[in-house]
Design a protein around this motif. Structure first.
Motif, PDB file in Angstrom:
ATOM      1  N   SER A 283       0.728  -1.283  -0.014  1.00  0.00           N
ATOM      2  CA  SER A 283      -0.031   0.099  -0.101  1.00  0.00           C
ATOM      3  C   SER A 283       0.946   1.359  -0.046  1.00  0.00           C
ATOM      4  O   SER A 283       1.980   1.001   0.625  1.00  0.00           O
ATOM      5  CB  SER A 283      -0.995   0.095   1.492  1.00  0.00           C
ATOM      6  N   LYS A 284       0.320   2.334  -0.613  1.00  0.00           N
ATOM      7  CA  LYS A 284       1.022   3.595  -0.656  1.00  0.00           C
ATOM      8  C   LYS A 284       0.624   4.326   0.524  1.00  0.00           C
ATOM      9  O   LYS A 284       1.224   5.389   1.059  1.00  0.00           O
ATOM     10  CB  LYS A 284       0.300   4.546  -1.945  1.00  0.00           C
ATOM     11  N   LYS A 285      -0.279   3.929   1.469  1.00  0.00           N
ATOM     12  CA  LYS A 285      -0.868   4.634   2.669  1.00  0.00           C
ATOM     13  C   LYS A 285      -0.776   3.446   3.588  1.00  0.00           C
ATOM     14  O   LYS A 285      -1.983   3.166   4.358  1.00  0.00           O
ATOM     15  CB  LYS A 285      -2.161   5.112   2.485  1.00  0.00           C
ATOM     16  N   GLU A 287       0.041   3.601   6.756  1.00  0.00           N
ATOM     17  CA  GLU A 287      -0.394   4.051   7.947  1.00  0.00           C
ATOM     18  C   GLU A 287      -1.876   3.907   8.379  1.00  0.00           C
ATOM     19  O   GLU A 287      -2.366   4.151   9.287  1.00  0.00           O
ATOM     20  CB  GLU A 287       0.337   5.589   8.204  1.00  0.00           C
ATOM     21  N   GLU A 288      -2.579   3.949   7.320  1.00  0.00           N
ATOM     22  CA  GLU A 288      -4.175   3.664   7.481  1.00  0.00           C
ATOM     23  C   GLU A 288      -4.725   2.491   7.606  1.00  0.00           C
ATOM     24  O   GLU A 288      -5.613   2.398   8.260  1.00  0.00           O
ATOM     25  CB  GLU A 288      -4.800   4.450   5.924  1.00  0.00           C
TER      26      GLU A 288
END
Length: 501
Positions: A283-285, A287-288
């Motif tokens: 994932s590019k995110k 932290e979500e």
């Protein structure tokens, strides 16, 4: 093709369609109840199959199996209480979504992900049953040990920022998995002269304790700090943005879950954890994840349903149960006069292809059932806390009692509830603890069998291409998050310097 069409003719008979729908519905309901997973559902309903046509019986049992996979995530999303081990990963982002007022979206994307994962796995079954069965035969004790080691390392690597706590939780889980009689020597280990502990601690008690009871205890501590306002249910269908974020994780996770499901003993728990870990790393995110990322729910839901289909391959082609549920099904099939194995495809292809085609119809029926139930089930969130929490505790105690019909399990349930509360307060990740307990026993026995077969030489863990690949993946899973984290920090620093310049 003739056998395929013959299977369709059999499954399209009104009575067989009836069993598909009924089995899927019952599986969904049972899958929602803590402790009553698919194996229990199939075992309880075996008497219904006595006197039934063998084809109808296996269709019914299979529908209950993958129906329970759909249902397991319902309580994970709404109550943070997994129906069984394969639904644990659904709590990571499904429950946070429900807390944000997105319960409807979460349950809808879960149903669609399960549907796509199940259907893709059925196609995999049709084309890959024989080669995958042959590949599974290449797994010996050393390969199984390394596969489980990879799963544990992958789940610990998700604990970015608290990996030490993740390792502590995993070590505690492995220690708990050693409680009971050693299968190889017959020695009692850590039972403290308590007869009830001689068979070990049932991992479902741990799951129900740390997730359900621990969550209730934590909410009782913080109930006065939370504003008493009615939770928003939200829409009962996902948005275009949520689908855009979920579609590729769903498509990637289905093959992974299917292949893991083919490996005897691996099961949906390992498949869902591995898919969640891989999606977080891709994932590019990242932290979500854990905060309500929709792809963090969609990926494991696709994976564990695909695994339930994959587990049918070793059952039907080799007569080897691929999971606890298929072990129950194997016993039932033998009682019905059906002998799973390589000759089943030649001697009775009608049963095999009827089962495969029933999975298409079953997954269509289940996605409709689960989407229609969304509006009804999300009303659970409107239940007042003074009613909801005692209800969760009651379900937890009922589910625990049905595991072995012993009141001694109540004390273990409360103990793990306190452990779950402590871990939540101290911000320890729970997943490594639970997964270590699930795979710990098999992991230890495969490790010891591997060393016994090699006369104590550790070279057996490097003796095959599969073993070496698993070792490389294990090392990468541990260091990948650290490297990515440093790379992101470096890129942020470069951006700051560029802005200041």
């Amino acid at each position: 093709m003739d056998a395929f069409l013959q299977g369709f003719q059999i499954v399209l008979q009104p009575m067989n369609i009836f069993w598909v729908v009924i089995g899927g519905f019952l599986g969904t309901i049972v899958g929602m109840l803590p402790g009553l997973g698919p194996a229990t559902a199939v075992a309880v309903l075996i008497p219904i199959t006595f006197g039934m046509d063998p084809t109808s019986a296996i269709i019914l049992m299979a529908a209950i199996y993958y129906g329970a996979m759909y249902g397991g995530s319902r309580s994970s999303i709404l109550l943070n209480t997994p129906g069984d081990g394969s639904a644990i990963a659904a709590t990571f982002d499904g429950y946070p979504m429900a807390q944000k007022g997105q319960a409807g979206e979460a349950m809808a994307i879960s149903a669609v992900a399960s549907f796509i994962g199940g259907v893709l796995a059925v196609f995999g079954f049709i084309f890959l049953a024989k080669p995958l069965a042959n590949f599974a035969l290449k797994f010996g004790p050393s390969e199984y040990f390394l596969l489980m080691l990879l799963t544990l390392s992958a789940i610990v690597s998700l604990s970015i920022g608290k990996m030490v706590k993740g390792f502590i939780a995993m070590a505690l889980g492995l220690l708990i998995s050693t409680i009971g009689i050693d299968p190889q020597t017959g020695v009692h280990r850590f039972t403290m002269d308590i007869p009830h502990l001689s068979e070990g601690i049932e991992f479902l008690i741990v799951i129900i304790g740390v997730y359900a009871v621990g969550e209730v205890f934590y909410n009782f501590l913080t109930i006065d700090k939370v504003k008493k306002e009615k939770k928003k249910v939200g829409r009962i269908w996902f948005t275009k943005e949520q689908w855009k974020r979920s579609k590729w994780p769903i498509l990637r996770s289905a093959p992974l879950g299917f292949i893991v499901g083919v490996l005897p003993g691996a099961g949906g728990s390992i498949a869902s954890m591995m898919s969640y870990s891989s999606e977080k790393q891709l994932s590019k995110k990242p932290e979500e994840f854990g905060e309500g990322a929709v792809e963090g729910l969609a990926a494991p839901e696709s994976s564990n349903n695909a695994a339930s289909v994959g587990a049918m391959i070793p059952l039907l082609t080799m007569g080897i149960p691929g999971s606890g549920t298929t072990a129950v099904m194997l016993g039932a099939l033998i009682m019905l006069g059906v002998r799973p194995g390589p000759l089943l495809f030649e001697n009775d292809p009608g049963i095999v292809w009827a089962l495969i085609n029933s999975m298409f119809i079953g997954n269509i029926a289940l996605v409709i059932i689960n989407v229609l139930l969304v509006g009804l089930l999300v009303k659970i969130l409107d239940t007042p806390a003074k009613v909801l929490y005692p209800l969760i505790i009651m379900l937890a105690f009922i589910g625990t009692y049905t595991l072995s019909y012993s009141t001694a399990d109540y004390f273990l349930l409360l103990l793990f509830g306190v452990i779950g509360l402590f871990m939540k307060i101290m911000d320890f990740p729970i997943a490594p603890l639970v997964l270590a307990i699930i795979v710990g026993g098999d992991m230890e026995q495969n490790f010891r069998m591997a060393l016994t077969s090699s006369n104590g030489s550790f070279s057996i863990f490097f003796s095959s291409g599969i073993s070496i690949t698993l070792i490389v993946l294990t090392v990468l899973s541990l260091f990948y998050p650290i490297v990515i984290n440093k790379f992101k920090k470096k890129s942020r620093n470069n951006d700051k310097e560029a802005i200041s310049a």
